[in-house]
Motif scaffolding. Structure first.
Motif, PDB file in Angstrom:
ATOM      1  N   PHE A 116      -6.875 -10.408  12.132  1.00 44.01           N
ATOM      2  CA  PHE A 116      -7.449 -10.040  10.842  1.00 44.01           C
ATOM      3  C   PHE A 116      -8.873  -9.502  10.938  1.00 44.01           C
ATOM      4  CE2 PHE A 116      -4.282 -13.374   9.889  1.00 44.01           C
ATOM      5  CZ  PHE A 116      -3.443 -12.643   9.066  1.00 44.01           C
ATOM      6  N   PHE A 117      -9.630  -9.913  11.958  1.00 46.34           N
ATOM      7  CA  PHE A 117     -11.017  -9.465  12.089  1.00 46.34           C
ATOM      8  C   PHE A 117     -11.205  -8.469  13.230  1.00 46.34           C
ATOM      9  CE2 PHE A 117     -12.496 -13.811  10.276  1.00 46.34           C
ATOM     10  CZ  PHE A 117     -12.100 -13.404   9.004  1.00 46.34           C
ATOM     11  N   GLY A 118     -10.140  -8.227  13.991  1.00 50.85           N
ATOM     12  CA  GLY A 118     -10.235  -7.273  15.071  1.00 50.85           C
ATOM     13  C   GLY A 118     -11.054  -7.737  16.262  1.00 50.85           C
ATOM     14  N   GLU A 119     -11.252  -9.059  16.398  1.00 49.32           N
ATOM     15  CA  GLU A 119     -12.009  -9.569  17.535  1.00 49.32           C
ATOM     16  C   GLU A 119     -11.195  -9.386  18.819  1.00 49.32           C
ATOM     17  OE1 GLU A 119     -13.598 -13.447  17.068  1.00 49.32           O
ATOM     18  OE2 GLU A 119     -14.587 -13.006  15.162  1.00 49.32           O
ATOM     19  N   ALA A 120     -11.906  -9.039  19.891  1.00 48.24           N
ATOM     20  CA  ALA A 120     -11.238  -8.765  21.166  1.00 48.24           C
ATOM     21  C   ALA A 120     -10.697 -10.047  21.785  1.00 48.24           C
ATOM     22  CB  ALA A 120     -12.213  -8.093  22.125  1.00 48.24           C
ATOM     23  N   VAL A 121      -9.416 -10.064  22.080  1.00 47.29           N
ATOM     24  CA  VAL A 121      -8.771 -11.184  22.758  1.00 47.29           C
ATOM     25  C   VAL A 121      -7.939 -10.600  23.893  1.00 47.29           C
ATOM     26  CG1 VAL A 121      -7.117 -13.079  22.578  1.00 47.29           C
ATOM     27  CG2 VAL A 121      -8.719 -12.641  20.709  1.00 47.29           C
ATOM     28  N   GLY A 122      -8.300 -10.933  25.133  1.00 46.62           N
ATOM     29  CA  GLY A 122      -7.606 -10.393  26.294  1.00 46.62           C
ATOM     30  C   GLY A 122      -6.251 -11.031  26.522  1.00 46.62           C
ATOM     31  N   TRP A 123      -5.521 -10.479  27.480  1.00 50.76           N
ATOM     32  CA  TRP A 123      -4.168 -10.957  27.717  1.00 50.76           C
ATOM     33  C   TRP A 123      -4.138 -12.412  28.182  1.00 50.76           C
ATOM     34  CZ3 TRP A 123      -2.451 -12.762  32.417  1.00 50.76           C
ATOM     35  CH2 TRP A 123      -3.221 -12.462  33.539  1.00 50.76           C
ATOM     36  N   ARG A 124      -5.183 -12.864  28.886  1.00 51.44           N
ATOM     37  CA  ARG A 124      -5.208 -14.246  29.355  1.00 51.44           C
ATOM     38  C   ARG A 124      -5.267 -15.219  28.181  1.00 51.44           C
ATOM     39  NH1 ARG A 124      -8.475 -11.364  32.820  1.00 51.44           N
ATOM     40  NH2 ARG A 124      -7.936 -11.424  35.050  1.00 51.44           N
ATOM     41  N   ARG A 125      -6.084 -14.883  27.189  1.00 55.28           N
ATOM     42  CA  ARG A 125      -6.171 -15.767  26.024  1.00 55.28           C
ATOM     43  C   ARG A 125      -4.908 -15.685  25.170  1.00 55.28           C
ATOM     44  NH1 ARG A 125     -11.748 -14.313  23.506  1.00 55.28           N
ATOM     45  NH2 ARG A 125     -11.708 -12.642  25.046  1.00 55.28           N
ATOM     46  N   TRP A 126      -4.292 -14.488  25.091  1.00 54.95           N
ATOM     47  CA  TRP A 126      -3.015 -14.400  24.389  1.00 54.95           C
ATOM     48  C   TRP A 126      -1.961 -15.262  25.075  1.00 54.95           C
ATOM     49  CZ3 TRP A 126      -2.421 -13.273  19.642  1.00 54.95           C
ATOM     50  CH2 TRP A 126      -3.173 -12.284  19.007  1.00 54.95           C
ATOM     51  N   MET A 127      -1.992 -15.258  26.401  1.00 53.08           N
ATOM     52  CA  MET A 127      -1.056 -16.095  27.146  1.00 53.08           C
ATOM     53  C   MET A 127      -1.325 -17.572  26.881  1.00 53.08           C
ATOM     54  SD  MET A 127       1.541 -16.040  29.199  1.00 53.08           S
ATOM     55  CE  MET A 127       1.485 -14.394  29.932  1.00 53.08           C
TER      56      MET A 127
END
Length: 306
Positions: A116-127
């Motif tokens: 919703f805020f467009g904050e950057a979240v890399g693939w490691r945190r998505w995992m």
């Protein structure tokens, strides 16, 4: 030898978690003699009194119309949904199980901030987020023996807490925190009054039950005070992970007070969720985000608007 600022902050954080968990235990105990709407009403009335006095002392009530600011209203609505669902789940589930599900809140806020805020979240945190929610499914165990629909109610509380915390991040700095807390406490008292009749009506209060709910409100304020002291004493990245000690206190109090012993799925799921949260915290510290998730979420990782 005097403690270092980080160790002192960690100690303050653990004391805060004890205060919040004792509040939850008292709330669950009170639900045995009255419905949760009455608990919300009485505890909220005490909290409104205590928080209102503090806000008045600090001059935070000089512009009460700021309570009507849209983001404040969204926060209050999120807190209302979170509190009702949390208390209903707490009345029917072991305190440790509810606390374990709530540990997913930082992961949910990270996901919400990205979506919703467009904050950057890399693939490691998505995992890490995906693994964390898999841990929640282990705790909830839908479709298996031991499943309770009230586990889903606890998940509703996580969703509402996420709305609350995302709205809180966007509230203008000009609006005093104590004013927001006062508005929230008053709103929870009103919600308790509105739900009183649908949830079974009024149960006569005893001196013991009234005193316990007043103590619960005081414990929340003590918890907030120690949260502030913890954050001001040490580095947030060092102190914040000690919020997860709330789960240990919940399991311990559940065992001592209610005789609830955690089963294997609950332990495995909770360990998975906490591990994912700690890894997310580590990654956020590594990439140098201005506000780490543990700072942006509610202090208790649970509804706080009693």
């Amino acid at each position: 030898m005097p403690l270092s600022p980080n160790l002192r902050g960690a100690l303050f954080m653990m004391v805060a978690m004890v205060g919040f968990t004792l509040n939850d235990a008292i709330t669950k105990y009170s639900s045995q003699s009255m419905n949760m709407a009455q608990v919300m009403l009485i505890r909220g009335a005490f909290a409104s009194l205590f928080v209102g006095l503090l806000a008045w002392q600090r001059g935070a009530l000089l512009q009460p119309r700021l309570m009507l600011q849209p983001l404040v209203a969204i926060r209050v609505l999120g807190e209302a949904g979170a509190t009702v669902s949390f208390l209903v789940a707490l009345a029917h589930l072991p305190i440790g199980s509810v606390s374990a599900v709530l540990q997913a809140l930082p992961l949910a806020v990270t996901m919400g901030a990205a979506l919703f805020f467009g904050e950057a979240v890399g693939w490691r945190r998505w995992m890490a987020i995906a693994i964390g929610f898999a841990g929640v499914l282990i705790i909830v165990r839908p479709g298996f023996d031991g499943f309770s629909v009230y586990s889903l109610v606890a998940l509703v509380s996580v969703a509402c807490c996420t709305v609350r915390d995302l709205a809180t991040k966007r509230i203008p700095q000009a609006i005093p925190t104590m004013l927001v807390s006062t508005a929230t406490a008053l709103a929870m008292t009103v919600v308790g009054a509105l739900l009183l009749s649908p949830m079974g009506g009024w149960t006569p209060m005893t001196v013991k039950s009234t005193t316990l709910l007043a103590l619960a409100a005081v414990l929340v304020l003590v918890g907030y005070q120690f949260i502030i002291m913890a954050m001001r004493s040490g580095e947030i990245s060092f102190v914040a992970p000690f919020r997860y000690t709330a789960l240990l206190w919940s399991i311990l109090l559940g065992l001592i007070v209610f005789g609830d012993f955690p089963d294997t799925p609950m332990i495995v799921g909770a360990a998975t969720v906490v591990g994912s949260g700690l890894y997310t915290l580590y990654r956020e510290r590594l990439v140098g985000r201005r506000r780490i998730v543990a700072e942006s979420t509610g202090p208790t990782m649970a509804p706080d608007g009693i």
